[in-house]
Design an enzyme around this catalytic site. Structure first.
Site, PDB file in Angstrom:
ATOM      1  N   GLU A  12       1.558  -0.324  -4.962  1.00 39.47           N
ATOM      2  CA  GLU A  12       0.606   0.720  -5.351  1.00 39.47           C
ATOM      3  C   GLU A  12       1.384   2.015  -5.560  1.00 39.47           C
ATOM      4  O   GLU A  12       1.822   2.647  -4.600  1.00 39.47           O
ATOM      5  CB  GLU A  12      -0.461   0.911  -4.272  1.00 39.47           C
ATOM      6  CG  GLU A  12      -1.473   1.991  -4.642  1.00 39.47           C
ATOM      7  CD  GLU A  12      -2.294   2.491  -3.462  1.00 39.47           C
ATOM      8  OE1 GLU A  12      -3.422   2.968  -3.695  1.00 39.47           O
ATOM      9  OE2 GLU A  12      -1.799   2.429  -2.319  1.00 39.47           O
ATOM     10  N   ASP A  67       0.833  -1.197   0.000  1.00 40.78           N
ATOM     11  CA  ASP A  67       0.000   0.000   0.000  1.00 40.78           C
ATOM     12  C   ASP A  67       0.872   1.254   0.000  1.00 40.78           C
ATOM     13  O   ASP A  67       1.889   1.322   0.685  1.00 40.78           O
ATOM     14  CB  ASP A  67      -0.889  -0.021   1.252  1.00 40.78           C
ATOM     15  CG  ASP A  67      -1.814   1.161   1.324  1.00 40.78           C
ATOM     16  OD1 ASP A  67      -2.717   1.264   0.480  1.00 40.78           O
ATOM     17  OD2 ASP A  67      -1.632   2.005   2.239  1.00 40.78           O
TER      18      ASP A  67
END
Length: 522
Positions: A270, A225
């Site tokens: 990401e 993330d």
């Protein structure tokens, strides 16, 4: 050379005369590699809270995912990505309070290990969301850090004299937030998510240890993330080469450390940038990153029914990826995820367009990602809760396992459900199964080098994919009208291998494609 024409009247005549010459999907399937012998390399993103509730409390859980592994396997996917399953004060889990624990609403560590074991029995890999740019402000580390004398104080980023407390973060909000002790700390996203200080070796070691812990539990990899924001914290950092290089050095260190524990660990980051050139540097430090620019381009092309330079752009981008990763290649294409309006909503609930979008996604090399419910055509538009709604298992929206953590906000009817679409051979669900099956049959769809085939007709997208085992030509008709694709002497294709709809005809050097149809030629 390939030439294109829209001489529809003659195309229809050719189609009528030569329809029987095209081998059926079933016939061609029998002549290709059996699905069980190959991986599709497709991953399925799951918001556990919304997926399947095994104990009747209204909240999806890990045992619910385990209970539905046979459904997931029936899609043909090779892996699942579990959104955060660690303890957290929020419903979404992207602010963690215990990196080695399981959210008690989802189950226990033993439940998690059983899920991993059962997934592996079915040939399904498990990728965990790893949220290590920041912690929760309720994490014991941050609570301890409020004391300047505690060693954890330096695990976070604190304002110094002269710090611009009005600075804007890289995601557009306030970068600095006032702590209970009166000091200001950095939080790129929101105040409840204080950023960790990766210049501190103790933080690096702690996060590597977290990764190793989950590898010992059998996890196959991690979705990282906010991978760009470890050092890209402020708006002024966004194009700063120093911040980029520090990011890359950290992720290279992280990858080396985890590969020492498991040489096959897979890391997908990401990096939410819209310029493909901003993604390329991460190839090598990570295995791959999510292809945000491609997602936007695919949806725009489908909505406009025009090829907006997809093939040309991918040929350039994929070549750059290979060069930067010393010859290795991977990509993580997707249509939408848990942070974006669902793809069906972006396509204004147009099922024909949704089918084209699926065909585009699943005929590209790398590791395509599907967001749970996408295969049904579930809709959902922000706020975030409305794009993370319960999976639709039943026609009436009720039944065993249906999560009820929130009510549905969309106009999806009974037809948008697993129960309804299982029984319909022409459903979107069964199209997804077919397209994923293509990847299991044709190596080049997973691993091939992509070369754009320039199209004079803007409604057609064509490219070749070639690896050591196979070479195919992929042609998409993005439009609502039939199109004819003329093959020149250099085409080197002799037959239609696979097609998404009936009516595809190859005859006399011409390929006739019905509206919204994809064909793969060999």
């Amino acid at each position: 050379m390939f030439k294109f024409t829209t001489a529809l009247r003659s195309a229809v005549i050719v189609a009528a005369l030569a329809l029987l010459s095209v081998p059926s999907f079933a016939q061609e399937k029998a002549a290709t590699k059996p699905a069980a012998q190959a991986s599709s390399d497709v991953y399925y993103e799951i918001f556990v809270r919304a997926f399947y509730d095994s104990n009747g409390d209204g909240i999806g859980d890990l045992n619910g995912v385990t209970a539905k592994l046979d459904y997931i396997k029936s899609l043909g996917v090779s892996g699942i990505w579990l959104m955060p399953v660690n303890p957290s004060p929020t419903y979404h889990g992207y602010d963690i309070t215990d990196y080695e624990g399981i959210n008690p609403q989802y189950g226990t560590l033993e439940d998690f290990k059983q899920l991993v074991a059962e997934a592996h029995k079915r040939g399904i890999k498990v990728v965990m969301d790893m949220v290590i740019n920041h912690t929760s402000d309720q994490h014991p580390w941050f609570k301890a850090a409020l004391d300047p004398k505690d060693p954890h104080h330096d695990w976070y980023l604190w304002a110094k004299p002269g710090t611009d407390l009005k600075a804007i973060s890289a995601v557009g909000g306030s970068a600095w937030h006032r702590a209970p002790n009166g000091a200001y700390y950095e939080g790129t996203f929101v105040a409840a998510m204080p950023d960790l200080n990766y210049d501190n070796p103790a933080v690096r070691k702690a996060m590597i240890d977290v990764g190793r812990f989950w590898l010992r539990q059998g996890v196959d990899g991690f979705r990282l993330d906010a991978a760009q924001h470890v050092y890209d914290d402020l708006r002024t950092d966004m194009n700063d080469p120093i911040a980029l290089q520090k990011n890359l050095r950290w992720w290279s260190e992280y990858r080396r450390a985890l590969e020492a524990a498991n040489p096959h660990v897979w890391l997908v980051g990401e990096v939410a940038r819209q310029n493909p050139d901003d993604l390329t540097p991460y190839m090598g430090p990570l295995n791959t990153v999510f292809d945000f620019p491609l997602a936007m381009q695919l949806i725009q092309s489908v909505n406009q029914e025009r090829n907006l330079g997809v093939g040309r752009g991918l040929q350039y981008t994929y070549a750059a990826y290979r060069e930067h990763a010393h010859g290795d290649f991977d990509d993580a294409p997707f249509l939408s995820n848990h942070d974006q309006d669902r793809v069906m909503s972006q396509l204004d609930d147009n099922m024909a367009h949704m089918r084209v979008a699926a065909a585009l996604l699943l005929t590209l090399p790398g590791h395509p990602f599907i967001y749970y419910g996408e295969e049904l055509g579930m809709q959902g538009a922000k706020p975030d809760e409305n794009i993370r709604e319960p999976m639709r298992w039943y026609r009436n929206g009720k039944g065993q396992g249906t999560a009820s953590w929130k009510a549905w906000s969309t106009t999806d009817d009974a037809a948008i459900s697993v129960e309804a679409e299982q029984a319909d051979a022409g459903s979107l669900l069964n199209l997804y199964r077919t397209l994923i099956g293509w990847r299991q049959q044709v190596d080049a769809l997973r691993d091939g080098v992509l070369h754009d085939v320039p199209a004079a007709d803007p409604h057609l997208l064509a490219y070749t994919l070639q690896d050591a085992q196979s070479r195919v030509l992929v042609v998409h008709n993005l439009s609502r009208e039939a199109r004819v694709f003329e093959l020149g002497a250099g085409a080197h294709v002799t037959s239609v291998l696979l097609h998404s709809q009936d009516g595809v005809v190859l005859a006399n050097g011409k390929l006739t494609l019905p509206p919204y149809t994809t064909a793969i030629l060999r």
